[in-house]
Scaffold this active site. Structure first.
Site, PDB file in Angstrom:
ATOM      1  CB  ALA A 132      -0.925  -0.013   1.204  1.00  0.00           C
ATOM      2  CG  HIS A 175       6.793  -3.263   2.621  1.00  0.00           C
ATOM      3  ND1 HIS A 175       5.643  -3.426   1.889  1.00  0.00           N
ATOM      4  CD2 HIS A 175       6.394  -2.883   3.856  1.00  0.00           C
ATOM      5  CE1 HIS A 175       4.594  -3.141   2.655  1.00  0.00           C
ATOM      6  NE2 HIS A 175       5.012  -2.816   3.851  1.00  0.00           N
ATOM      7  CG  ASN A 209       1.029 -10.159   5.145  1.00  0.00           C
ATOM      8  OD1 ASN A 209       0.913 -10.388   6.348  1.00  0.00           O
ATOM      9  ND2 ASN A 209       0.223 -10.661   4.256  1.00  0.00           N
ATOM     10  N   GLY A 260      -6.907 -12.864  10.591  1.00  0.00           N
ATOM     11  CA  GLY A 260      -7.718 -13.784   9.804  1.00  0.00           C
ATOM     12  C   GLY A 260      -7.783 -13.416   8.330  1.00  0.00           C
ATOM     13  CG  HIS A 310      -2.775  -8.858   6.815  1.00  0.00           C
ATOM     14  ND1 HIS A 310      -3.887  -8.205   7.255  1.00  0.00           N
ATOM     15  CD2 HIS A 310      -2.026  -7.922   6.180  1.00  0.00           C
ATOM     16  CE1 HIS A 310      -3.810  -6.926   6.915  1.00  0.00           C
ATOM     17  NE2 HIS A 310      -2.693  -6.734   6.251  1.00  0.00           N
ATOM     18  CG  ASP A 340       0.196  -3.043   8.948  1.00  0.00           C
ATOM     19  OD1 ASP A 340       0.626  -1.876   9.048  1.00  0.00           O
ATOM     20  OD2 ASP A 340       0.237  -3.683   7.880  1.00  0.00           O
TER      21      ASP A 340
END
Ligand SMILES: [Zn+2]
Length: 378
Positions: free
Chosen positions: A133, A188, A212, A242, A244, A267
């Site tokens: 994002a 990231h 992630n 539940g 990510h 987050d």
């Protein structure tokens, strides 16, 4: 002023026991077993866990830390406190250097006031291929000089920097951050296994939301996940909402890293505690539908609307952690990572009286921070 909390089930790293505790001047002064020696505030046998420590949080209640507005930031802190988070770090997302510096300077005042435990730059030194994002147009290559400028803007309150270890200049920047006492977090990132190992060797000690925004675990290409999970120097952040990460992969991480190297994070973004709709995460437009936040353009998951009480409850009810292990991943481990474990993170004599009283269903029934009730249990 002394306060006794009696008739409690106290969750400590050693286990759960029926007992009582006393609090003076905001600190825990006794933790006892059985009946309290004097009358106190009875908790009706409910569980008491340490206040939650969230080291990756972008806001809530409409307040967004990346916006750098003190009033909104205070609203966000207050919302998360009501959900049991008594220590939290404000996370900024990729933006221009100028806006990042101004947001850090503004949030540093909330750190001075003791409302925040530090500032985290989640960008702009991250991978374009894994930016999630974050605005890809504002990503940058790291340099120790430039990062030193951002650290300075935070007036000693910058606690963490997320960085993609494969970028040019990343390893030198990680070394500099670690030397300055700023936690270097790998994330990231599009790095492979070896490059991730190099980042750890340079001094990185945290995995930003493991799984992630990084390459997946593969049997011939283990990638960053295996490198981060297996290294004893690294603590892995997990988003347990539940959405990510599948619960089986959360369990895998908890089992490999153990509760001593696993930290639950939210987050959370500004939409947390509010209804579905459109919000901003830094410069990016985010739509929230059914509590799930995604970029309006492209549809990437954009943070969460999670609170730590829900993450804690899910870790017991969905992942099967014991209460002491759940308290460790929600409080003690992140406190240790932040260098605050002598002050917060567990129910122990001498530590800050940061406590969450839970119902039988593990819902928040009361919150105390520094010896004062944020929400008093009835
Ligand atoms: Zn984030």
């Amino acid at each position: 002023m002394s306060l006794t909390l009696a008739d409690a089930r106290i969750v400590t790293p050693e286990g759960v026991h029926e007992g009582w505790l006393t609090i003076e001047d905001g600190r825990i002064t006794h933790v006892g077993h059985g009946s309290a020696p004097r009358a106190g505030h009875g908790l009706g046998g409910r569980h008491v866990v340490p206040g939650f420590v969230d080291m990756h949080n972008h806001g809530g209640a409409g307040g967004s830390f990346p916006a750098g507005e003190p009033d909104g930031a205070r609203e966000a802190v207050a919302l998360h406190q009501r959900h049991g988070t008594t220590t939290m770090v404000a996370s900024l997302v990729t933006d221009s250097l100028d806006r990042l510096s101004r947001a850090a300077a503004s949030l540093a005042e909330l750190c001075d006031d003791g409302l925040l435990a530090g500032i985290h730059f989640e960008g702009p030194y991250i991978s374009k291929a894994r930016c999630g994002a974050h605005d890809p147009a504002l990503l940058r290559e790291p340099s120790p000089q430039e990062v030193a400028g951002l650290i300075k803007a935070g007036r000693g309150h910058v606690r963490m920097l997320t960085i993609a270890g494969e970028l040019p200049g990343a390893l030198d920047t990680i070394r500099m951050a670690a030397a300055e006492g700023v936690i270097a977090a790998l994330g990231h990132s599009d790095a492979d296994y070896d490059r991730t190992r190099a980042g750890i060797e340079a001094g990185a000690t945290v995995a930003t939301h493991l799984y992630n925004a990084m390459p997946q675990l593969g049997h011939r290409a283990p990638g960053p996940i295996a490198a981060l999970l297996q290294d004893e120097r690294v603590t892995v952040e997990l988003i347990n909402d539940g959405v990510h990460v599948h619960p089986a992969m959360l369990t895998l991480a908890c089992e490999v890293a153990g509760p001593g190297r696993t930290a639950l994070i939210t987050d959370s973004i500004s939409a947390t505690g509010l209804s579905d709709g459109e919000y901003l995460l830094g410069p990016m437009r985010v739509g929230v539908v059914g509590g799930v936040a995604r970029l309006v353009e492209g549809g990437s998951i954009a943070g969460s609307t999670l609170t730590m009480d829900v993450a804690f409850r899910r870790s017991v009810q969905e992942l099967g952690l014991s209460l002491p292990d759940a308290a460790q991943v929600a409080s003690l481990t992140p406190a240790r990572v932040l260098g605050l474990a002598d002050q917060v993170g567990s129910i122990a004599v001498g530590k800050s009286a940061d406590l969450v009283v839970l119902s039988d269903e593990l819902e928040v029934a009361g919150v105390m921070r520094r010896g004062a009730w944020i929400a008093e249990p009835r």
